[in-house]
Motif scaffolding. Structure first.
Motif, mmCIF file in Angstrom:
data_model
loop_
_atom_site.group_PDB
_atom_site.id
_atom_site.type_symbol
_atom_site.label_atom_id
_atom_site.label_comp_id
_atom_site.label_asym_id
_atom_site.label_seq_id
_atom_site.Cartn_x
_atom_site.Cartn_y
_atom_site.Cartn_z
ATOM 1 N N GLU A 405 0.835 -1.210 0.000
ATOM 2 C CA GLU A 405 0.000 0.000 0.000
ATOM 3 C C GLU A 405 0.866 1.256 0.000
ATOM 4 N N PHE A 406 1.910 1.260 0.818
ATOM 5 C CA PHE A 406 2.760 2.450 0.879
ATOM 6 C C PHE A 406 3.463 2.676 -0.451
ATOM 7 N N VAL A 407 3.971 1.599 -1.046
ATOM 8 C CA VAL A 407 4.690 1.721 -2.322
ATOM 9 C C VAL A 407 3.752 2.140 -3.449
ATOM 10 N N GLU A 408 2.570 1.577 -3.483
ATOM 11 C CA GLU A 408 1.658 1.809 -4.606
ATOM 12 C C GLU A 408 0.824 3.080 -4.458
ATOM 13 N N LEU A 409 0.565 3.513 -3.207
ATOM 14 C CA LEU A 409 -0.371 4.617 -2.998
ATOM 15 C C LEU A 409 0.276 5.897 -2.476
ATOM 16 N N VAL A 410 1.254 5.774 -1.588
ATOM 17 C CA VAL A 410 1.831 6.972 -0.968
ATOM 18 C C VAL A 410 3.055 7.479 -1.734
ATOM 19 N N ILE A 411 3.952 6.590 -2.106
ATOM 20 C CA ILE A 411 5.182 7.029 -2.771
ATOM 21 C C ILE A 411 4.912 7.801 -4.064
ATOM 22 N N PRO A 412 3.960 7.386 -4.920
ATOM 23 C CA PRO A 412 3.691 8.195 -6.119
ATOM 24 C C PRO A 412 3.291 9.644 -5.798
ATOM 25 N N ILE A 413 2.613 9.868 -4.685
ATOM 26 C CA ILE A 413 2.221 11.234 -4.299
ATOM 27 C C ILE A 413 3.460 12.031 -3.897
ATOM 28 N N LEU A 414 4.338 11.409 -3.110
ATOM 29 C CA LEU A 414 5.594 12.076 -2.730
ATOM 30 C C LEU A 414 6.441 12.391 -3.955
ATOM 31 N N GLN A 415 6.440 11.498 -4.925
ATOM 32 C CA GLN A 415 7.190 11.737 -6.165
ATOM 33 C C GLN A 415 6.580 12.880 -6.971
ATOM 34 N N GLU A 416 5.258 12.928 -7.071
ATOM 35 C CA GLU A 416 4.587 14.011 -7.796
ATOM 36 C C GLU A 416 4.870 15.367 -7.167
ATOM 37 N N ARG A 417 5.038 15.387 -5.853
ATOM 38 C CA ARG A 417 5.324 16.643 -5.149
ATOM 39 C C ARG A 417 6.799 17.036 -5.226
ATOM 40 N N GLY A 418 7.607 16.177 -5.830
ATOM 41 C CA GLY A 418 9.011 16.497 -6.050
ATOM 42 C C GLY A 418 9.894 16.360 -4.839
ATOM 43 N N ILE A 419 9.438 15.607 -3.815
ATOM 44 C CA ILE A 419 10.260 15.478 -2.610
ATOM 45 C C ILE A 419 10.803 14.063 -2.427
ATOM 46 N N PHE A 420 10.567 13.188 -3.398
ATOM 47 C CA PHE A 420 11.151 11.855 -3.346
ATOM 48 C C PHE A 420 11.507 11.395 -4.751
ATOM 49 N N ARG A 421 12.608 10.675 -4.861
ATOM 50 C CA ARG A 421 13.148 10.267 -6.164
ATOM 51 C C ARG A 421 12.176 9.406 -6.961
ATOM 52 N N LYS A 422 12.283 9.507 -8.268
ATOM 53 C CA LYS A 422 11.571 8.589 -9.154
ATOM 54 C C LYS A 422 12.469 7.446 -9.604
ATOM 55 N N GLU A 423 13.782 7.697 -9.593
ATOM 56 C CA GLU A 423 14.758 6.671 -9.924
ATOM 57 C C GLU A 423 15.980 6.839 -9.035
ATOM 58 N N TYR A 424 16.670 5.745 -8.782
ATOM 59 C CA TYR A 424 17.945 5.837 -8.077
ATOM 60 C C TYR A 424 18.955 6.538 -8.978
ATOM 61 N N GLU A 425 19.735 7.432 -8.404
ATOM 62 C CA GLU A 425 20.754 8.136 -9.179
ATOM 63 C C GLU A 425 22.157 7.584 -8.931
ATOM 64 N N GLY A 426 22.308 6.772 -7.914
ATOM 65 C CA GLY A 426 23.592 6.156 -7.611
ATOM 66 C C GLY A 426 23.402 4.681 -7.351
ATOM 67 N N SER A 427 24.463 4.035 -6.877
ATOM 68 C CA SER A 427 24.412 2.604 -6.625
ATOM 69 C C SER A 427 24.675 2.236 -5.174
ATOM 70 N N THR A 428 25.325 3.119 -4.406
ATOM 71 C CA THR A 428 25.658 2.791 -3.030
ATOM 72 C C THR A 428 24.672 3.442 -2.068
ATOM 73 N N LEU A 429 24.655 2.930 -0.857
ATOM 74 C CA LEU A 429 23.784 3.511 0.160
ATOM 75 C C LEU A 429 24.193 4.946 0.466
ATOM 76 N N ARG A 430 25.489 5.221 0.489
ATOM 77 C CA ARG A 430 25.946 6.595 0.708
ATOM 78 C C ARG A 430 25.422 7.533 -0.379
ATOM 79 N N GLU A 431 25.419 7.071 -1.608
ATOM 80 C CA GLU A 431 24.910 7.911 -2.698
ATOM 81 C C GLU A 431 23.418 8.149 -2.545
ATOM 82 N N HIS A 432 22.660 7.123 -2.150
ATOM 83 C CA HIS A 432 21.216 7.318 -1.942
ATOM 84 C C HIS A 432 20.957 8.383 -0.886
ATOM 85 N N LEU A 433 21.752 8.360 0.184
ATOM 86 C CA LEU A 433 21.533 9.261 1.314
ATOM 87 C C LEU A 433 22.229 10.607 1.151
ATOM 88 N N GLY A 434 23.020 10.758 0.094
ATOM 89 C CA GLY A 434 23.735 12.016 -0.121
ATOM 90 C C GLY A 434 24.874 12.218 0.862
#
Length: 450
Positions: A405-434
């Motif tokens: 439910e969270f993946v299918e219903l909530v995350i798309p809303i966060l992505q539409e609002r521009g505050i969560f990624r649509k794709e991974y930009e890196g490969s490591t956990l450090r890169e994900h977390l900046g």
């Protein structure tokens, strides 16, 4: 400059975060130790572009608890073993495993996490915890000698210093692998640690090369005074528990404000409160889900769980009355921050023991949010944009339904609002977390000497 992005962890506790999740018909007994099911859940979290999967761990089964025979959480995989498997069936998502500084040795633990970081190609993280309780002490030959709170944290500081030195004991370019000359490594770039402390001593070096991330990401979960100081000095992610925006903001300011004295900037630490989402297509549906979940837990089990959290036997008191007089937090040898959170919640909202059980048995003191997907997203965004959180550790009540439910219903809303990624930009956990890759302290010394 790119817009600030949420960090999200998926807190795996099977068959669900709620204490009664195992009684829900959608959960299956055969999935308790089913690697295929674990892989399915991990791929779901990766589909949702979560930064990481988080797993808590303990060093006792809780056999002495009166609620032992009720709880499904007394049986679980050892996290590093489990993540070694999941690393092979996923590509991007990170893995944060809890491991105790009280009942481990620095050399073994440093080697295990370095191995996971290599096997996952840079996706490992260590949640640093201290352990308490007589049952845990006996499991490690300590009989009834439980560690006092302040000594647990003294040891934790030493432990972390040693583990980082062990990870740095091999410089990144130490292995030459010169087949023609027959030279495997440059011994000048492999360093002894020679640490002598009050609680621990280690020689080194480690017998595995430096992890791909330099260090696996250091995570810390304590919010007591000692825990905050440990986090400010060493952690890169803090998992914490708060009930109100104001409390979370105060914690955020406090911990971030401690970083400067250790030569660190606020961006070097991500604060991610736990959040327990109950999602419905309507508010009424969400409230009905909450009521259903509460009814899955027998009252006596709730009393025992709350007694454990507070360190006070509540079975002698009227469940429809208030909490009895509690000891001062200074006398608590267990989780001080969780004790204080529950106590203040009960006082602030004037809750009876029964009402408090309803609040704590769900998210175990973490922030419970309830509503439609849009309402869930609104609440997360409010904390994120108002100095209370850099992200959240999401605690699905029942697996796999609540995660889906969270993946299918909530995350798309966060992505539409521009505050969560649509794709991974890196490969490591450090890169994900900046987060930056740490500089090798021995290599830095070598450069300075030259």
């Amino acid at each position: 400059m790119s817009k600030r992005q949420l960090s999200l962890g998926a807190f795996f506790m099977l068959p669900g975060q709620h204490a009664g999740a195992w009684r829900d018909p959608s959960t299956k007994r055969e999935n308790l130790w089913n690697p295929g099911y674990l892989a399915e859940l991990a791929r779901t979290a990766e589909k949702g572009k979560f930064d990481l999967i988080f797993v808590a761990d303990g060093v006792s089964a809780g056999y002495t608890s009166r609620a032992f025979e009720y709880g499904a959480r007394v049986t679980q995989f050892e996290p590093l073993t489990m993540f070694s498997y999941l690393a092979a069936v996923t590509v991007k998502i990170g893995f944060v495993a809890s491991a105790s500084t009280t009942y481990n040795e620095p050399f073994n633990l440093a080697r295990q996490f370095a191995s996971l970081d290599h096997l996952s190609k840079g996706r490992a993280g260590w949640n640093v915890v201290t352990s308490t309780g007589e049952e845990a002490a006996r499991n490690f030959g300590k009989r009834d000698q439980d560690w006092p709170h302040h000594l647990r944290y003294e040891r934790a500081h030493e432990f972390l210093d040693i583990v980082k030195k062990l990870w740095d004991s091999w410089e990144d370019d130490a292995i030459l692998y010169d087949q023609e000359k027959g030279v495997f490594l440059d011994k000048r770039k492999v360093h002894r640690v020679n640490y002598e402390g009050r609680h621990l001593s280690v020689g080194g070096p480690l017998n595995i090369g430096r992890p791909p991330q330099g260090y696996p990401v250091i995570v810390q979960a304590g919010s007591s005074e000692a825990g905050r100081e440990l986090a400010a000095r060493t952690a890169e992610v803090v998992f914490t528990a708060w009930q109100t925006l104001e409390e979370a903001q105060a914690f955020y300011r406090d911990v971030k404000g401690r970083l400067a004295k250790y030569g660190r900037s606020p961006d070097e630490l991500k604060i991610m409160p736990g959040v327990f989402p109950i999602i419905g297509r309507t508010e009424e549906e969400a409230r009905a889900k909450k009521k259903y979940l509460e009814e899955l837990v027998p009252l006596q089990v709730g009393v025992e769980r709350l007694s454990f959290q507070l360190g006070v036997d509540l079975s002698r008191y009227d469940v429809d009355g208030p909490l009895p007089q509690l000891p001062p937090v200074e006398e608590i040898n267990g989780n001080k921050s969780r004790f204080e959170l529950i106590r203040s919640m009960a006082e602030r909202e004037k809750l009876t023991i029964r009402q408090l059980i309803g609040r704590v048995i769900t998210g175990r003191g973490h922030w419970e949010i309830l509503g439609t997907p849009e309402q869930i997203a609104d609440q997360l965004q409010e904390w994120f944009e108002n100095g209370a959180a850099d992200g959240f550790n999401v605690m699905p009540p029942v697996f796999p339904e609540s995660l889906n439910e969270f993946v299918e219903l909530v995350i798309p809303i966060l992505q539409e609002r521009g505050i969560f990624r649509k794709e991974y930009e890196g490969s490591t956990l450090r890169e994900h977390l900046g987060l930056e890759r740490p500089v090798n302290q021995f290599a830095r010394q070598t450069v300075a000497q030259n």
